[in-house]
Design a protein around this motif. Structure first.
Motif, PDB file in Angstrom:
ATOM      1  N   PHE A  63      10.177  14.677  -7.227  1.00 19.92           N
ATOM      2  CA  PHE A  63       8.748  14.934  -7.424  1.00 19.92           C
ATOM      3  C   PHE A  63       8.027  13.616  -7.195  1.00 19.92           C
ATOM      4  O   PHE A  63       8.338  12.612  -7.834  1.00 19.92           O
ATOM      5  CB  PHE A  63       8.478  15.448  -8.843  1.00 19.92           C
ATOM      6  CG  PHE A  63       9.015  16.821  -9.095  1.00 19.92           C
ATOM      7  CD1 PHE A  63       8.217  17.935  -8.899  1.00 19.92           C
ATOM      8  CD2 PHE A  63      10.325  17.002  -9.514  1.00 19.92           C
ATOM      9  CE1 PHE A  63       8.715  19.224  -9.123  1.00 19.92           C
ATOM     10  CE2 PHE A  63      10.835  18.273  -9.748  1.00 19.92           C
ATOM     11  CZ  PHE A  63      10.026  19.388  -9.539  1.00 19.92           C
ATOM     12  N   THR A  64       7.078  13.622  -6.258  1.00 14.92           N
ATOM     13  CA  THR A  64       6.450  12.367  -5.858  1.00 14.92           C
ATOM     14  C   THR A  64       4.927  12.439  -5.929  1.00 14.92           C
ATOM     15  O   THR A  64       4.327  13.454  -5.582  1.00 14.92           O
ATOM     16  CB  THR A  64       6.882  11.963  -4.427  1.00 14.92           C
ATOM     17  OG1 THR A  64       6.089  10.852  -3.979  1.00 14.92           O
ATOM     18  CG2 THR A  64       6.694  13.099  -3.440  1.00 14.92           C
ATOM     19  N   GLY A  65       4.321  11.355  -6.387  1.00 16.56           N
ATOM     20  CA  GLY A  65       2.860  11.264  -6.390  1.00 16.56           C
ATOM     21  C   GLY A  65       2.313  10.582  -7.622  1.00 16.56           C
ATOM     22  O   GLY A  65       2.720  10.883  -8.747  1.00 16.56           O
ATOM     23  N   THR A 106       0.562  10.592   1.927  1.00 16.91           N
ATOM     24  CA  THR A 106       1.708  11.330   2.442  1.00 16.91           C
ATOM     25  C   THR A 106       2.825  10.409   2.920  1.00 16.91           C
ATOM     26  O   THR A 106       4.011  10.666   2.661  1.00 16.91           O
ATOM     27  CB  THR A 106       1.260  12.262   3.587  1.00 16.91           C
ATOM     28  OG1 THR A 106       0.252  13.156   3.103  1.00 16.91           O
ATOM     29  CG2 THR A 106       2.427  13.080   4.101  1.00 16.91           C
ATOM     30  N   SER A 107       2.476   9.354   3.623  1.00 21.01           N
ATOM     31  CA  SER A 107       3.488   8.420   4.105  1.00 21.01           C
ATOM     32  C   SER A 107       4.279   7.822   2.944  1.00 21.01           C
ATOM     33  O   SER A 107       5.516   7.734   2.995  1.00 21.01           O
ATOM     34  CB  SER A 107       2.828   7.314   4.925  1.00 21.01           C
ATOM     35  OG  SER A 107       3.793   6.402   5.404  1.00 21.01           O
ATOM     36  N   GLU A 108       3.584   7.428   1.887  1.00 22.18           N
ATOM     37  CA  GLU A 108       4.271   6.877   0.719  1.00 22.18           C
ATOM     38  C   GLU A 108       5.086   7.949   0.007  1.00 22.18           C
ATOM     39  O   GLU A 108       6.176   7.656  -0.508  1.00 22.18           O
ATOM     40  CB  GLU A 108       3.256   6.254  -0.242  1.00 22.18           C
ATOM     41  CG  GLU A 108       2.622   4.978   0.289  1.00 22.18           C
ATOM     42  CD  GLU A 108       1.629   4.365  -0.685  1.00 22.18           C
ATOM     43  OE1 GLU A 108       1.320   5.018  -1.717  1.00 22.18           O
ATOM     44  OE2 GLU A 108       1.160   3.247  -0.423  1.00 22.18           O
ATOM     45  N   ASN A 109       4.574   9.194  -0.044  1.00 26.06           N
ATOM     46  CA  ASN A 109       5.349  10.278  -0.643  1.00 26.06           C
ATOM     47  C   ASN A 109       6.739  10.355  -0.027  1.00 26.06           C
ATOM     48  O   ASN A 109       7.748  10.497  -0.729  1.00 26.06           O
ATOM     49  CB  ASN A 109       4.660  11.633  -0.444  1.00 26.06           C
ATOM     50  CG  ASN A 109       3.455  11.859  -1.323  1.00 26.06           C
ATOM     51  OD1 ASN A 109       2.441  12.379  -0.870  1.00 26.06           O
ATOM     52  ND2 ASN A 109       3.546  11.487  -2.585  1.00 26.06           N
ATOM     53  N   ILE A 110       6.781  10.273   1.307  1.00 24.05           N
ATOM     54  CA  ILE A 110       8.048  10.399   2.012  1.00 24.05           C
ATOM     55  C   ILE A 110       8.885   9.134   1.855  1.00 24.05           C
ATOM     56  O   ILE A 110      10.049   9.183   1.438  1.00 24.05           O
ATOM     57  CB  ILE A 110       7.818  10.685   3.509  1.00 24.05           C
ATOM     58  CG1 ILE A 110       6.943  11.941   3.698  1.00 24.05           C
ATOM     59  CG2 ILE A 110       9.157  10.828   4.227  1.00 24.05           C
ATOM     60  CD1 ILE A 110       7.494  13.200   3.100  1.00 24.05           C
ATOM     61  N   SER A 111       8.306   7.992   2.189  1.00 26.81           N
ATOM     62  CA  SER A 111       9.089   6.748   2.187  1.00 26.81           C
ATOM     63  C   SER A 111       9.558   6.372   0.786  1.00 26.81           C
ATOM     64  O   SER A 111      10.723   5.985   0.593  1.00 26.81           O
ATOM     65  CB  SER A 111       8.282   5.608   2.813  1.00 26.81           C
ATOM     66  OG  SER A 111       7.080   5.376   2.112  1.00 26.81           O
ATOM     67  N   PHE A 112       8.691   6.506  -0.209  1.00 28.47           N
ATOM     68  CA  PHE A 112       9.088   6.159  -1.573  1.00 28.47           C
ATOM     69  C   PHE A 112      10.162   7.116  -2.094  1.00 28.47           C
ATOM     70  O   PHE A 112      11.054   6.708  -2.847  1.00 28.47           O
ATOM     71  CB  PHE A 112       7.884   6.171  -2.508  1.00 28.47           C
ATOM     72  CG  PHE A 112       6.892   5.047  -2.285  1.00 28.47           C
ATOM     73  CD1 PHE A 112       7.062   4.121  -1.276  1.00 28.47           C
ATOM     74  CD2 PHE A 112       5.774   4.928  -3.105  1.00 28.47           C
ATOM     75  CE1 PHE A 112       6.142   3.093  -1.069  1.00 28.47           C
ATOM     76  CE2 PHE A 112       4.857   3.911  -2.917  1.00 28.47           C
ATOM     77  CZ  PHE A 112       5.037   2.994  -1.890  1.00 28.47           C
ATOM     78  N   SER A 113      10.070   8.381  -1.710  1.00 28.33           N
ATOM     79  CA  SER A 113      11.086   9.356  -2.151  1.00 28.33           C
ATOM     80  C   SER A 113      12.456   9.003  -1.580  1.00 28.33           C
ATOM     81  O   SER A 113      13.474   9.056  -2.291  1.00 28.33           O
ATOM     82  CB  SER A 113      10.685  10.771  -1.724  1.00 28.33           C
ATOM     83  OG  SER A 113       9.534  11.199  -2.416  1.00 28.33           O
ATOM     84  N   PHE A 114      12.496   8.640  -0.302  1.00 25.51           N
ATOM     85  CA  PHE A 114      13.773   8.264   0.301  1.00 25.51           C
ATOM     86  C   PHE A 114      14.298   6.963  -0.298  1.00 25.51           C
ATOM     87  O   PHE A 114      15.514   6.797  -0.471  1.00 25.51           O
ATOM     88  CB  PHE A 114      13.635   8.163   1.818  1.00 25.51           C
ATOM     89  CG  PHE A 114      13.848   9.466   2.521  1.00 25.51           C
ATOM     90  CD1 PHE A 114      15.101   9.811   3.011  1.00 25.51           C
ATOM     91  CD2 PHE A 114      12.809  10.364   2.676  1.00 25.51           C
ATOM     92  CE1 PHE A 114      15.313  11.026   3.653  1.00 25.51           C
ATOM     93  CE2 PHE A 114      13.004  11.592   3.311  1.00 25.51           C
ATOM     94  CZ  PHE A 114      14.256  11.927   3.801  1.00 25.51           C
TER      95      PHE A 114
END
Length: 221
Positions: A63-65, A106-114
């Motif tokens: 869960f990201t954000g 959105t970019s941080e959602n993806i990169s931070f999740s990975f």
């Protein structure tokens, strides 16, 4: 232009942004290695776990954000924590849940999740992105840019345009939103923030028709 015509144009943009009918859209044919739930101003996104068959719920769920321009002051907690609280009753107890509370786009959602998954030794080769309908395309195209070797699929609340307009706060608000999101698809593709997207002619026509009708408050240039 009549209200009916505006709604038809809005439906065209909405279905394009949902990626409706595209192979990247659910239904799933296998369990993804991980699921990333992107925070937003639409908490119904977190309820999608009610509708996913248990056999297709990932063993790893992120869960990201934090907060963004549409959620500042909306929730008592971060988007990630809020969505996790909503989804918790529908998540299998054996699932590994990761909270990523810092992303603001959105970019941080993806990169931070990975990055969070990598810290725990998780390197998924297939990921389901769960997002609100108007953000499916942006989430997918951004993720493909950042992680081109991963097999991504997208999912969102399964509502037709008219029903989602009620949930979203009204038809005019949703029309403004879909126009703004298409403008970002066009711009961010050119700037290299996401993989390039083909915008069909009928989508382009609807986009400019709604701009001419005054639904341009969220357009970026």
């Amino acid at each position: 232009m009549s209200h009916h015509v505006n709604m038809e144009h809005g439906r065209i943009l909405y279905d394009y942004l949902r990626m409706l009918g595209e192979p990247q859209h659910r239904p799933l044919n296998k369990k993804p290695a991980a699921t990333i739930v992107l925070g937003s101003n639409d908490p119904t996104v977190a309820l999608r776990f009610r509708d996913i068959e248990p056999a297709f719920i990932s063993a790893v769920i992120v869960f990201t954000g934090n907060t963004g321009r549409n959620t500042n002051g909306l929730y008592d907690k971060t988007e990630a924590e809020t969505f996790h609280d909503i989804a918790r009753p529908y998540i299998p107890s054996e699932a590994r849940v990761i909270i990523e509370p810092n992303a603001t786009n959105t970019s941080e959602n993806i990169s931070f999740s990975f990055e969070k998954m990598a810290e725990e030794g998780i390197f998924p080769d297939s990921v389901l992105l769960v997002q609100k309908p108007t953000m499916n395309l942006r989430a997918y195209a951004t993720a493909r840019k950042l992680c081109p070797s991963v097999d991504f699929k997208v999912d969102s609340p399964d509502m037709p345009f008219e029903e989602y307009a009620i949930s979203y706060g009204g038809q005019e608000k949703l029309l403004t939103n879909v126009v703004g999101n298409v403008s970002r698809v066009l711009l961010y593709s050119k700037r290299g923030h996401m993989v390039a997207q083909t915008v069909p002619e009928h989508v382009t026509q609807s986009y400019y028709s709604l701009i001419e009708e005054g639904f341009a408050a969220d357009v970026v240039e």
